[in-house]
Design a protein around this motif. Structure first.
Motif, PDB file in Angstrom:
ATOM      1  N   SER A   2       2.866-104.613 -24.889  1.00 21.93           N
ATOM      2  CA  SER A   2       3.837-105.652 -24.542  1.00 21.93           C
ATOM      3  C   SER A   2       3.843-105.983 -23.054  1.00 21.93           C
ATOM      4  O   SER A   2       4.561-106.886 -22.621  1.00 21.93           O
ATOM      5  CB  SER A   2       5.247-105.204 -24.961  1.00 21.93           C
ATOM      6  OG  SER A   2       5.626-104.011 -24.279  1.00 21.93           O
ATOM      7  N   PHE A   3       3.028-105.245 -22.278  1.00 25.26           N
ATOM      8  CA  PHE A   3       3.050-105.438 -20.830  1.00 25.26           C
ATOM      9  C   PHE A   3       2.448-106.788 -20.451  1.00 25.26           C
ATOM     10  O   PHE A   3       1.410-107.175 -20.961  1.00 25.26           O
ATOM     11  CB  PHE A   3       2.273-104.309 -20.150  1.00 25.26           C
ATOM     12  CG  PHE A   3       2.376-104.333 -18.655  1.00 25.26           C
ATOM     13  CD1 PHE A   3       3.526-103.880 -18.034  1.00 25.26           C
ATOM     14  CD2 PHE A   3       1.344-104.805 -17.877  1.00 25.26           C
ATOM     15  CE1 PHE A   3       3.634-103.894 -16.651  1.00 25.26           C
ATOM     16  CE2 PHE A   3       1.438-104.830 -16.499  1.00 25.26           C
ATOM     17  CZ  PHE A   3       2.590-104.373 -15.881  1.00 25.26           C
ATOM     18  N   PRO A   9       8.238-105.622 -14.752  1.00 21.16           N
ATOM     19  CA  PRO A   9       8.110-104.741 -13.574  1.00 21.16           C
ATOM     20  C   PRO A   9       7.118-103.619 -13.843  1.00 21.16           C
ATOM     21  O   PRO A   9       7.194-102.939 -14.863  1.00 21.16           O
ATOM     22  CB  PRO A   9       9.535-104.193 -13.396  1.00 21.16           C
ATOM     23  CG  PRO A   9      10.416-105.193 -14.075  1.00 21.16           C
ATOM     24  CD  PRO A   9       9.609-105.723 -15.230  1.00 21.16           C
ATOM     25  N   VAL A  10       6.178-103.434 -12.916  1.00 17.19           N
ATOM     26  CA  VAL A  10       5.135-102.446 -13.138  1.00 17.19           C
ATOM     27  C   VAL A  10       5.705-101.035 -13.152  1.00 17.19           C
ATOM     28  O   VAL A  10       5.122-100.134 -13.763  1.00 17.19           O
ATOM     29  CB  VAL A  10       4.035-102.591 -12.067  1.00 17.19           C
ATOM     30  CG1 VAL A  10       4.537-102.114 -10.700  1.00 17.19           C
ATOM     31  CG2 VAL A  10       2.786-101.813 -12.464  1.00 17.19           C
ATOM     32  N   ASP A  11       6.868-100.819 -12.519  1.00 16.28           N
ATOM     33  CA  ASP A  11       7.422 -99.466 -12.489  1.00 16.28           C
ATOM     34  C   ASP A  11       7.841 -98.990 -13.878  1.00 16.28           C
ATOM     35  O   ASP A  11       7.885 -97.788 -14.146  1.00 16.28           O
ATOM     36  CB  ASP A  11       8.575 -99.349 -11.494  1.00 16.28           C
ATOM     37  CG  ASP A  11       9.716-100.313 -11.782  1.00 16.28           C
ATOM     38  OD1 ASP A  11       9.573-101.132 -12.703  1.00 16.28           O
ATOM     39  OD2 ASP A  11      10.740-100.247 -11.071  1.00 16.28           O
ATOM     40  N   GLU A  12       8.137 -99.931 -14.799  1.00 18.40           N
ATOM     41  CA  GLU A  12       8.462 -99.532 -16.165  1.00 18.40           C
ATOM     42  C   GLU A  12       7.252 -98.896 -16.842  1.00 18.40           C
ATOM     43  O   GLU A  12       7.361 -97.891 -17.542  1.00 18.40           O
ATOM     44  CB  GLU A  12       8.955-100.733 -16.969  1.00 18.40           C
ATOM     45  CG  GLU A  12      10.276-101.305 -16.488  1.00 18.40           C
ATOM     46  CD  GLU A  12      10.726-102.483 -17.339  1.00 18.40           C
ATOM     47  OE1 GLU A  12      10.160-102.674 -18.434  1.00 18.40           O
ATOM     48  OE2 GLU A  12      11.634-103.221 -16.888  1.00 18.40           O
TER      49      GLU A  12
END
Length: 249
Positions: free
Chosen positions: A230-231, A236-239
């Motif tokens: 789902s990215f 946010p990349v931190d997730e």
């Protein structure tokens, strides 16, 4: 490079000592009369793009690509075979160039097993799949796999001139003779994970979980898989980094 090689060797990494000089080794491929050169390759770069012409292939099994069609042939026949004790004889017909790469018999090390058509066939027949665990040192001692692997024959054949690599028109054929006298046969020209035979989402997730099995519980690997699926650029990349963190609970 020399320092890196020494560090790898010190850490236990091994390699084929004849990689340079052996037949089909680096020198033979790159420098002898059989070397194809780069002229034709260079002329085809970008026209069309390989990703458009060939597409993306996902390896369904953690072994040499040339073992994949034999694996699929075995899986296709497995229900008809039933228990492997019913097998009297088994042989696989493969292009000679494939066998040259994946010709290990009675493998003694994990790399040898990954490049063994017969070992992968035995694993598929006995366990109904081929996973990372089949290439661990302890798996190579399994009596059931070793016994079946030892009775599998390979019949290399010369493909028609001009046939490109892994084309469906030059398939592999698996023949199995049962103790009852019945003969089974399966011919496979494509591989699971290729554009012609895409993996389902569940198959892709199962392969992903197998790859992470030594590092993450199945539930966590499912979380990571779903995050990656789902990215997108708005997330946010931190997730994603938090999900991948070793401290992630």
């Amino acid at each position: 490079w020399g320092i890196t090689a020494a560090q790898l060797a010190a850490s236990g990494i091994t390699a084929n000592v004849g990689v340079l000089e052996e037949p089909r080794g680096y020198i033979h491929i790159m420098n002898e009369d059989a070397a194809p050169g780069f002229t034709e390759l260079a002329g085809s770069i970008g026209d069309p793009l390989a990703i458009d012409e060939v597409g993306i292939c996902i390896k369904a099994y953690p072994s040499c690509n040339y073992t994949h069609r034999p694996i699929e042939a075995m899986l296709q026949l497995r229900d008809e075979v039933g228990d492997v004790s019913a097998i009297d004889a088994m042989s696989i017909k493969v292009p000679r160039s494939f066998y040259d790469v994946a010709s290990r018999h009675a493998p003694q090390t994990p790399p040898q097993a990954r490049f063994s058509i017969t070992w992968c066939l035995a694993a598929a027949a006995v366990d109904g799949n081929v996973r990372i665990g089949h290439f661990e040192p302890e798996a190579l001692q399994r009596a059931d796999l070793c016994a079946l692997e030892s009775m599998i024959g390979v019949e290399p054949f010369e493909p028609p001139g001009g046939a490109s690599d892994m084309v469906a028109s030059v398939p592999d054929t698996l023949d199995i003779k049962l103790n009852s006298g019945k003969t089974l046969s399966a011919t496979i020209g494509t591989v699971r994970g290729s554009p012609a035979w895409p993996m389902t989402t569940s198959e892709h997730q199962a392969k992903f979980a197998d790859c992470l099995s030594a590092f993450a519980h199945e539930n966590r690997s499912a979380d990571i898989f779903n995050q990656l699926q789902s990215f997108d650029s708005d997330q946010p990349v931190d997730e994603l980094l938090d999900c991948l963190s070793l401290d992630h609970q």
